[in-house]
Design a protein around this motif. Structure first.
Motif, PDB file in Angstrom:
ATOM      1  N   GLU A 135     -21.485  -3.969 -69.217  1.00 25.48           N
ATOM      2  CA  GLU A 135     -23.132  -3.839 -69.706  1.00 25.48           C
ATOM      3  C   GLU A 135     -24.002  -4.171 -68.220  1.00 25.48           C
ATOM      4  OE1 GLU A 135     -24.489  -2.176 -72.209  1.00 25.48           O
ATOM      5  OE2 GLU A 135     -23.010  -1.131 -72.687  1.00 25.48           O
ATOM      6  N   LEU A 136     -23.506  -5.574 -68.593  1.00 25.09           N
ATOM      7  CA  LEU A 136     -24.267  -6.681 -67.714  1.00 25.09           C
ATOM      8  C   LEU A 136     -24.625  -5.688 -66.353  1.00 25.09           C
ATOM      9  CD1 LEU A 136     -23.332 -10.267 -68.458  1.00 25.09           C
ATOM     10  CD2 LEU A 136     -24.937  -9.421 -68.911  1.00 25.09           C
ATOM     11  N   GLU A 137     -23.586  -4.710 -65.695  1.00 24.50           N
ATOM     12  CA  GLU A 137     -23.837  -4.251 -64.813  1.00 24.50           C
ATOM     13  C   GLU A 137     -25.298  -3.712 -64.232  1.00 24.50           C
ATOM     14  OE1 GLU A 137     -21.568  -1.544 -63.742  1.00 24.50           O
ATOM     15  OE2 GLU A 137     -19.190  -3.226 -63.784  1.00 24.50           O
ATOM     16  N   TYR A 138     -25.756  -3.401 -65.430  1.00 20.07           N
ATOM     17  CA  TYR A 138     -27.414  -2.727 -65.609  1.00 20.07           C
ATOM     18  C   TYR A 138     -28.078  -3.359 -64.989  1.00 20.07           C
ATOM     19  CZ  TYR A 138     -31.674   0.012 -66.487  1.00 20.07           C
ATOM     20  OH  TYR A 138     -32.348   1.165 -66.959  1.00 20.07           O
ATOM     21  N   VAL A 139     -27.778  -4.563 -66.262  1.00 18.30           N
ATOM     22  CA  VAL A 139     -29.610  -5.994 -66.121  1.00 18.30           C
ATOM     23  C   VAL A 139     -29.083  -6.467 -64.678  1.00 18.30           C
ATOM     24  CG1 VAL A 139     -29.870  -7.882 -67.173  1.00 18.30           C
ATOM     25  CG2 VAL A 139     -29.061  -6.134 -68.246  1.00 18.30           C
ATOM     26  N   LEU A 140     -27.876  -6.459 -64.097  1.00 17.71           N
ATOM     27  CA  LEU A 140     -27.821  -7.420 -62.996  1.00 17.71           C
ATOM     28  C   LEU A 140     -27.961  -6.793 -61.388  1.00 17.71           C
ATOM     29  CD1 LEU A 140     -24.917 -10.196 -64.030  1.00 17.71           C
ATOM     30  CD2 LEU A 140     -26.778 -10.216 -64.086  1.00 17.71           C
ATOM     31  N   GLU A 141     -28.088  -5.476 -61.831  1.00 17.88           N
ATOM     32  CA  GLU A 141     -28.369  -4.467 -60.602  1.00 17.88           C
ATOM     33  C   GLU A 141     -27.431  -4.571 -59.529  1.00 17.88           C
ATOM     34  OE1 GLU A 141     -32.053  -5.461 -59.371  1.00 17.88           O
ATOM     35  OE2 GLU A 141     -33.126  -4.352 -61.204  1.00 17.88           O
TER      36      GLU A 141
END
Length: 368
Positions: A135-141
């Motif tokens: 999920e953090l792929e989206y936040v951390l770009e």
């Protein structure tokens, strides 16, 4: 007897008025503002105070203001450790989630000076906030994000609840008047379009303190002042008790307050429209739920927009002298505006310096 006029009743204006009153006992104080709490721009703030709310663009002077503010917050908590509504200040743990390749080295040099503590989060702590590397792929770009790509830092920070805190500052000013430490306190709701509006024949001030934020663009005028639109959500999530931030270009905050959780915000430079944008709401939810899975399917209590007073080149805190027809000598104007999203983390340090400038430049005009 010294007479002062503060323009602005947000966190910068009220803290400046309070520091001036403490330095100049027995003064007369007028606070003029188009809006008062809970309708100021400050009421939309997240109130986060501590390290990693600073960045590589912050000069030593800005860091000094942040240090003085956090030192004051320490004293507040020591005097009243209760996380009550009257206090308006909470000590919280803050988890900073970031890509290991993009750490903010400048901010780290100030961690121990501004935060209560700082250290890497333990594996148990990482699990407690429910991080999901995918999920953090989206936040951390970034793509193909795995557990080893994510760094989590734990800090001891403070969170100020703007609604309660502004009420507290105003109560302190009124208490000073009740003790005669302030000879007279006047609160006026009025929009000021020119400094001459407060320097008429009937009213003369020894000093004007300009904490008008965005209004300084036309009041000064200062074309370096720019609006920064921040849409955010208030969510029903009382079980979320830790402050969580993603440290990337689109910084996202999960900010627990006394009776609510604020999440977001957007950071749209140059926009001043205050209507809620459904597209922004969807984007905020996507980012915040990715950062804090506990927020999935939670009720949105409120969607709101605040406009921060940004300024190209950073905040302005300095004295200027202006001649008014009603005055026989130039009147000092202390400017204290343009703090953008760092108003709370710098407010008390700026207020202390404002009071020093008032004592240095304005008291010679005063009838003490």
């Amino acid at each position: 007897m010294a007479t002062f006029c503060v323009i602005g009743a947000g966190v910068i204006g009220l803290s400046s008025a309070l520091n001036i009153a403490k330095q100049c006992r027995g003064c007369k104080m007028t606070i003029i503002s188009a809006h008062s709490s809970p309708d100021t721009h400050s009421n939309h703030g997240f109130g986060i105070c501590g390290a990693l709310h600073m960045d590589k663009y912050d000069s030593p002077k800005y860091v000094k203001w942040a240090k003085l503010t956090t030192q004051y917050l320490r004293r507040v908590m020591e005097a009243n450790s209760s996380e009550s509504a009257e206090n308006g200040v909470r000590e919280v743990s803050m988890y900073v989630v970031r890509d290991k390749d993009g750490q903010n080295e400048y901010a780290e040099t100030h961690l121990f000076e501004i935060s209560r503590f700082s250290r890497p989060a333990t594996q148990t702590e990482r699990q407690s906030i429910g991080l999901d590397a995918k999920e953090l792929e989206y936040v951390l770009e970034r793509k193909d994000c795995c557990e080893d790509d994510v760094s989590v830092l734990k800090l001891g920070n403070w969170v100020i609840d703007p609604d309660y805190y502004l009420t507290r500052l105003l109560k302190e000013l009124k208490a000073m008047e009740a003790r005669n430490d302030i000879a007279q306190l006047r609160l006026i709701n009025k929009e000021i379009s020119d400094f001459s509006d407060v320097m008429g024949d009937a009213v003369m001030y020894d000093c004007i303190i300009n904490c008008s934020g965005l209004a300084s663009r036309y009041l000064v005028p200062d074309d370096k002042v720019v609006p920064i639109r921040g849409q955010y959500l208030i969510m029903d999530a009382s079980d979320v008790t830790d402050l969580i931030r993603s440290d990337c270009d689109r910084a996202t905050f999960i900010c627990p307050m006394l009776d609510k959780v604020k999440v977001g915000p957007t950071h749209q430079v140059g926009r001043s429209d205050t209507a809620v944008d459904p597209n922004d709401t969807r984007e905020l939810l996507r980012r915040c739920e990715s950062l804090c899975p506990k927020l999935r399917n939670r009720r949105i209590i409120k969607e709101a927009v605040g406009i921060r007073p940004g300024r190209i080149g950073g905040p302005r805190l300095e004295v200027e002298f202006r001649k008014f027809p009603s005055s026989d000598r130039p009147v000092p104007i202390i400017h204290n505006y343009g703090h953008a999203s760092k108003g709370f983390v710098q407010h008390w340090g700026c207020a202390m310096e404002t009071a020093e400038l008032v004592m240095k430049y304005a008291i010679s005009n005063a009838k003490l």
